[in-house]
Design a protein around this motif. Structure first.
Motif, short mmCIF file in Angstrom:
data_model
loop_
_atom_site.label_atom_id
_atom_site.label_comp_id
_atom_site.label_asym_id
_atom_site.label_seq_id
_atom_site.Cartn_x
_atom_site.Cartn_y
_atom_site.Cartn_z
N PRO A 50 0.81 -1.22 0.00
CA PRO A 50 0.00 0.00 0.00
C PRO A 50 0.84 1.27 0.00
O PRO A 50 0.38 2.33 -0.44
N PRO A 107 -5.17 7.70 -5.07
CA PRO A 107 -6.23 7.00 -4.32
C PRO A 107 -6.64 5.67 -4.96
O PRO A 107 -7.03 4.74 -4.25
N LYS A 110 -3.91 3.21 -3.95
CA LYS A 110 -4.06 2.94 -2.51
C LYS A 110 -5.19 1.94 -2.26
O LYS A 110 -5.00 0.94 -1.56
N ASP A 111 -6.35 2.18 -2.84
CA ASP A 111 -7.52 1.35 -2.54
C ASP A 111 -7.35 -0.08 -3.03
O ASP A 111 -7.72 -1.03 -2.32
N LEU A 114 -4.85 -1.89 -0.71
CA LEU A 114 -5.43 -2.24 0.58
C LEU A 114 -6.40 -3.41 0.44
O LEU A 114 -6.46 -4.28 1.32
N LEU A 115 -7.14 -3.44 -0.66
CA LEU A 115 -8.03 -4.58 -0.91
C LEU A 115 -7.21 -5.85 -1.08
O LEU A 115 -7.56 -6.90 -0.52
N GLU A 161 -2.65 9.88 3.88
CA GLU A 161 -3.56 8.82 3.44
C GLU A 161 -3.91 7.86 4.58
O GLU A 161 -4.60 6.86 4.37
N LEU A 404 -14.50 -2.37 -5.92
CA LEU A 404 -13.94 -1.04 -6.18
C LEU A 404 -14.52 -0.51 -7.49
O LEU A 404 -14.99 -1.28 -8.33
#
Length: 416
Positions: A50, A107, A110-111, A114-115, A161, A404
Motif C-alpha cells: 500500500p 487513491p 491505494k484502494d 489495501l483490498l 492517506e 472497487l
C-alpha cells in the motif's frame, strides 16, 4: 448462473482469478504456455505494498529514465530499439507522467493495494491452505540526504492517506534490525506493508485449485482465437480447442501480443526484473528497499531475496550478468557484513512484469467483446494486487457489484 471460464495465463493474476471464480461456483480452466513454476510470479520481491502510492509513470521517472537509459547496469534501463509498439508505449508513458495524473492515480492505487492486502489475510485465515505471510512493514534505506528527503515527501503523503509512516535515524533503525551493520543515513518506515514467499504461495494455490477440480493445461501456447461477431467462441492451443462462456486474458507480458489476435490495442511493455536468492543466514529480518539502487530485500522462508531493476528490452529471458552484479553490489554496499557469492549470482533468475503506460493495471471488459475480461498490466504491483484483481474479475463475470470502482482500470482507456 454458473459459467464455463477459460483463463489464459497461470501467473498470480490468473490463479487468483481462478480462486475467486471457483468460489463463485464457475467451472474454471487455466491454460499457460509454461509449467507454472517460473516467471515474474515466482521471482518477485513478494511485497504487498500500500505504501507504493506513486505510479511508475511519474514526472521524476522521466528525468531518471533519461539519465539511466543508456547505462545497461542502471536500475532503469531501456534497450534502444526502433519498435513501433514500444515507441507508442513510451509516448503514452510520457503523456501519463504529469503531476495531475499522478494525483488522480494515488487513491486508486491505494484502494486496490489495501483490498489486495485484506484478501491475502482472508485467504490466510480461511481453511483453504496456509502460507508464509508477515505484516511487519517496509524500511526504505537511504545513503544520501537527498534520497531521504525525496522519500520523506512520499512518506508524508502516506501519512495524509492514513498510513503509519516514520522517518528514522540510523540509530532508530537499530530497533528494527538490531543485529545488522548498515551503511545508511536513515530510513523511512511504512507500517502498512507486508511480505510473502511467492513461490510457496504459487505452489500451494496451484495445488489447492487442482484439488478443487480446476482444470490446468500447461506447456500449451494459445495459437488462435476464434471470433463470431462480438464474442469469442473458442481458443486453439498447440494441443486442443477450448470453448467457454467467458474468457480471461491474464497472460502478463504476453497479453499485448494475444490482444493483437483480437485486433485490440493493449499497450504493454515487458519490464524485466532479476532476483538473487541467498540460501544461508544473513541476519536480515525486515523487508527493505535500497532507495538509491532500487533494490528490494526480502527475508523469505529459508532464504533472503535481493530483487530489482526495470529493463525495457522486449520479451526475452536473457540474463544480463552486469545487471545481476549491480544488485549484488548494491546489497553489499548497504549491508556491511554481507557478501554475495559468485554461485548465487550465477543462479539468478529473471521475470517479465507487464507494464502499462500509466502505471495502472487493465482490469475489465473491452467494449469490443462481450465475453472477454482483461486482467494484466500490473507492472511491479502484480504480486500485491493478485487477489484484488482476481476478486474484481470474479465480480465482473458473476455480474455483481465490484468491490472497487473499476473505471480507472478500463482496458480501452486512452492515454492523452
Amino acid at each position: 448462473m454458473n459459467k464455463e471460464i477459460v483463463i489464459i495465463g497461470g501467473g498470480i493474476i490468473g490463479l487468483c482469478s481462478a480462486y475467486y471464480l471457483h468460489k463463485e461456483g464457475h467451472k474454471v480452466t487455466v491454460i499457460d504456455k509454461s509449467d507454472i513454476t517460473k516467471g515474474a510470479s515466482f521471482v518477485n520481491a513478494g511485497y504487498i505494498t500500500p505504501s507504493h502510492l506513486i505510479p511508475l509513470s511519474s514526472p521524476g521517472m522521466i528525468t531518471k529514465g533519461l539519465k539511466w537509459m543508456f547505462n545497461s547496469s542502471s536500475p532503469f534501463y531501456v534497450k534502444p530499439r526502433l519498435d513501433m509498439d514500444f515507441l507508442k508505449w513510451a509516448w503514452a508513458f510520457k503523456r501519463s507522467a504529469t503531476a495531475f495524473k499522478v494525483e488522480k492515480a494515488i487513491p486508486v492505487i491505494k484502494d486496490i493495494n489495501l483490498l489486495g492486502r485484506k484478501l491475502y489475510e482472508d485467504i490466510k485465515t480461511s481453511d483453504a491452505f496456509d502460507f508464509h505471510y508477515e505484516h511487519k512493514g517496509l524500511l526504505m534505506y537511504y545513503q544520501t540526504e537527498k534520497a531521504g528527503e525525496e522519500e520523506w515527501i512520499v512518506g508524508q503523503r502516506g501519512i495524509l492517506e492514513g498510513f503509519d509512516v516514520k522517518h528514522l535515524s540510523k540509530d532508530e533503525v537499530k530497533a528494527y534490525e538490531p543485529d545488522l551493520d548498515l551503511n545508511i543515513k536513515g530510513a523511512i518506515y511504512y507500517g502498512c506493508d507486508a511480505h510473502m514467499t511467492p513461490q510457496e504461495f504459487m505452489r500451494k494455490i496451484h495445488a489447492f485449485l487442482k484439488s478443487q477440480g480446476v482444470t490446468f493445461y500447461t506447456n500449451e501456447s494459445v495459437e488462435d482465437i476464434i471470433i463470431s461477431g462480438n464474442k469469442i467462441t473458442e481458443i486453439k492451443s498447440s494441443k486442443r480447442t477450448l470453448k467457454a462462456d467467458e474468457f480471461i486474458l491474464a497472460a502478463g507480458s504476453w497479453s499485448g501480443l494475444l490482444a493483437k489476435k483480437l485486433n485490440l490495442k493493449l499497450s504493454i511493455q515487458a519490464g524485466k526484473g532479476y532476483r538473487i536468492n541467498v540460501e544461508r543466514p544473513t541476519g536480515i529480518t525486515m523487508p527493505a528497499i535500497l532507495i538509491e539502487r532500487k533494490v528490494a530485500v526480502t527475508p523469505m522462508q529459508g532464504f533472503t531475496r535481493f530483487a530489482g531493476t526495470m529493463e525495457l528490452g522486449g520479451i526475452n529471458h536473457k540474463i544480463r550478468t552486469n545487471r545481476v552484479e549491480a544488485i549484488a553490489n548494491a546489497a553489499e554496499s548497504y549491508y556491511k557484513d554481507l557478501k554475495i557469492k559468485s554461485s548465487e549470482i550465477t543462479n539468478a533468475a529473471c521475470g517479465l512484469r507487464p507494464c502499462s503506460p500509466d502505471g495502472l493495471p487493465y482490469i475489465g471488459k473491452s467494449k469490443a467483446y462481450k465475453n472477454l475480461t482483461i486482467a494484466s498490466g500490473h507492472a511491479m504491483m502484480g504480486w500485491s494486487l493478485g487477489p484484488a484483481t482476481g476478486k474484481l474479475v470474479s465480480e465482473i463475470i458473476s455480474e455483481k457489484q465490484t468491490s472497487l470502482d473499476i473505471k480507472p482500470f478500463h482496458p480501452d482507456r486512452k492515454f492523452n
